[in-house]
Scaffold this motif. Sequence first.
Motif, PDB file in Angstrom:
ATOM      1  N   ARG A  12      31.207  42.816  33.027  1.00 46.11           N
ATOM      2  CA  ARG A  12      29.939  43.516  33.270  1.00 46.11           C
ATOM      3  C   ARG A  12      29.652  43.604  34.765  1.00 46.11           C
ATOM      4  O   ARG A  12      29.217  44.628  35.272  1.00 46.11           O
ATOM      5  N   LEU A  13      29.913  42.519  35.452  1.00 45.22           N
ATOM      6  CA  LEU A  13      29.700  42.460  36.896  1.00 45.22           C
ATOM      7  C   LEU A  13      30.602  43.464  37.608  1.00 45.22           C
ATOM      8  O   LEU A  13      30.182  44.143  38.551  1.00 45.22           O
ATOM      9  N   CYS A  14      31.824  43.573  37.131  1.00 41.83           N
ATOM     10  CA  CYS A  14      32.768  44.520  37.720  1.00 41.83           C
ATOM     11  C   CYS A  14      32.320  45.951  37.495  1.00 41.83           C
ATOM     12  O   CYS A  14      32.428  46.786  38.388  1.00 41.83           O
ATOM     13  N   ASN A  15      31.821  46.224  36.293  1.00 36.27           N
ATOM     14  CA  ASN A  15      31.301  47.558  36.014  1.00 36.27           C
ATOM     15  C   ASN A  15      30.183  47.905  36.986  1.00 36.27           C
ATOM     16  O   ASN A  15      30.176  48.980  37.579  1.00 36.27           O
ATOM     17  N   LEU A  16      29.269  46.961  37.127  1.00 39.18           N
ATOM     18  CA  LEU A  16      28.131  47.167  38.010  1.00 39.18           C
ATOM     19  C   LEU A  16      28.589  47.385  39.445  1.00 39.18           C
ATOM     20  O   LEU A  16      28.128  48.293  40.135  1.00 39.18           O
ATOM     21  N   LEU A  17      29.536  46.569  39.860  1.00 41.53           N
ATOM     22  CA  LEU A  17      30.074  46.672  41.202  1.00 41.53           C
ATOM     23  C   LEU A  17      30.693  48.047  41.426  1.00 41.53           C
ATOM     24  O   LEU A  17      30.580  48.635  42.503  1.00 41.53           O
ATOM     25  N   ARG A  18      31.332  48.542  40.399  1.00 44.60           N
ATOM     26  CA  ARG A  18      31.973  49.855  40.513  1.00 44.60           C
ATOM     27  C   ARG A  18      30.942  50.965  40.639  1.00 44.60           C
ATOM     28  O   ARG A  18      31.088  51.884  41.445  1.00 44.60           O
ATOM     29  N   MET A  19      29.878  50.862  39.801  1.00 50.11           N
ATOM     30  CA  MET A  19      28.798  51.851  39.900  1.00 50.11           C
ATOM     31  C   MET A  19      28.249  51.901  41.312  1.00 50.11           C
ATOM     32  O   MET A  19      28.080  52.980  41.879  1.00 50.11           O
TER      33      MET A  19
ATOM     34  N   CYS B  14      37.764  42.404  40.753  1.00 46.31           N
ATOM     35  CA  CYS B  14      37.287  43.598  40.072  1.00 46.31           C
ATOM     36  C   CYS B  14      38.280  44.739  40.195  1.00 46.31           C
ATOM     37  O   CYS B  14      38.523  45.467  39.233  1.00 46.31           O
ATOM     38  N   LEU B 134      24.684  38.549  38.315  1.00 46.50           N
ATOM     39  CA  LEU B 134      24.624  39.837  37.620  1.00 46.50           C
ATOM     40  C   LEU B 134      23.178  40.306  37.477  1.00 46.50           C
ATOM     41  O   LEU B 134      22.840  41.450  37.800  1.00 46.50           O
ATOM     42  N   MET B 137      21.640  41.334  40.739  1.00 44.26           N
ATOM     43  CA  MET B 137      22.185  42.598  41.210  1.00 44.26           C
ATOM     44  C   MET B 137      21.625  43.778  40.423  1.00 44.26           C
ATOM     45  O   MET B 137      21.379  44.845  40.981  1.00 44.26           O
ATOM     46  N   ARG B 143      18.974  48.655  37.799  1.00 41.76           N
ATOM     47  CA  ARG B 143      19.755  48.984  36.595  1.00 41.76           C
ATOM     48  C   ARG B 143      19.180  48.205  35.425  1.00 41.76           C
ATOM     49  O   ARG B 143      18.657  47.109  35.608  1.00 41.76           O
TER      50      ARG B 143
END
Lengths: 187, 187
Positions: A12-19, B14, B134, B137, B143
């Motif tokens: 989930r954190l990676c998704n957010l980071l990507r966004m 990530c 998370l 952030m 978000r």
Amino acid sequence: MSLPEVNEVLERLCNLLRMETRAFALKYGLQPVQMEALTYLTQCNRYSDTPQAVGEYLGLTKGTVSQSLKILEQKGLLRKQTDKQDKRIVHLSPTVKGKNLIKHTSADKTLTPSLAKANSKKISELNSVLRSTLIEMQKANQRKAFAACHTCRFNEKNEKGSVCGLTHESLSVQDVQLICREHEYPS
Amino acid sequence: MSLPEVNEVLERLCNLLRMETRAFALKYGLQPVQMEALTYLTQCNRYSDTPQAVGEYLGLTKGTVSQSLKILEQKGLLRKQTDKQDKRIVHLSPTVKGKNLIKHTSADKTLTPSLAKANSKKISELNSVLRSTLIEMQKANQRKAFAACHTCRFNEKNEKGSVCGLTHESLSVQDVQLICREHEYPS
DNA sequence: AATTATAGTATCGAATCAATACAATTATTA
DNA sequence: TAATAATTGTATTGATTCGATACTATAATT
């Protein structure tokens, strides 16, 4: 057992980071991949500044990368230079404009302030667990480490500083902090 | 100070996770986004199984998502059903084929085994630090949380089980484990 | 009843990405 | 030394992503 939970949070954190990376890159008029390639090129050493290496770093084919680099060059963020010894090889170096852009971006990353709320002991523990996970995962998927020379098994220290055991070239204090595509952890 | 280091490791992790996700999705004949959308739809509740919600979850516009969903439907991994009450709304439910695909994929994720090498105490600490990062952030970037009902401030427990304070519908034991787009943490 | 808001789709254009084919250069080997 | 193979990079094609815009259908508001 909280293992699947960590997995989930991390994804989930990676998704957010990507966004955020996407929104971020867009703000600076770049595509996410272009931003990542340019960032890498400000951090890698002279053995690792080729299209091939960028592709390996980002997990993309060289053909794909070639196009993104072309755009970066057109935007004046990057310069290409063919190698003196091996004329097949192209060295990529960010221009002043490119370096400045990356300097600005790394200043206002959104992850850091969120992380900063944790206390420093936890931070350093987090650091070690994540780092070993990263290394394990790179091994498991047969990806290169792309880490800095000072943790490399080919790096040899002498009275003058460091020498790379592969190229037998001496490395400066700055050099050993840079990312290398040939990096291997000691076994 | 190891804060920038953690930042770097996390970003690298990530990137790696994304590479593997891409390779992984490709193995199953899907694009990464399609895989992520389908995964989300196996985890979300009945208020959150719409194109709009998928878009919010993935940080994409509804127009973009619409196309990916169309492809998933064409591949027989997804079924669309217009809402009985509000005919503007479309509910998306993975078919048996779609559910099986996701079940297979979550079985051989590469992250879990790598994480498993850390001891369980560290794992649970990792869990809490990452989770709060998370949440921080998500707040910082405005978000939605997209978390499960049982941690939601609208969730009310009674003798029979749970009730959602927004819809006033009762929630089963399974329900409160599902991801909800209306989720808000207690302040 | 008219207006406004919401959910979703369709279309366009720039870019991503894998796959394939190709050119240039270097390394190997016969 | 000459032929072959391997390596580095580029170009092209086609499916897909993605944002932007315009549009339809339905619901809510005024």
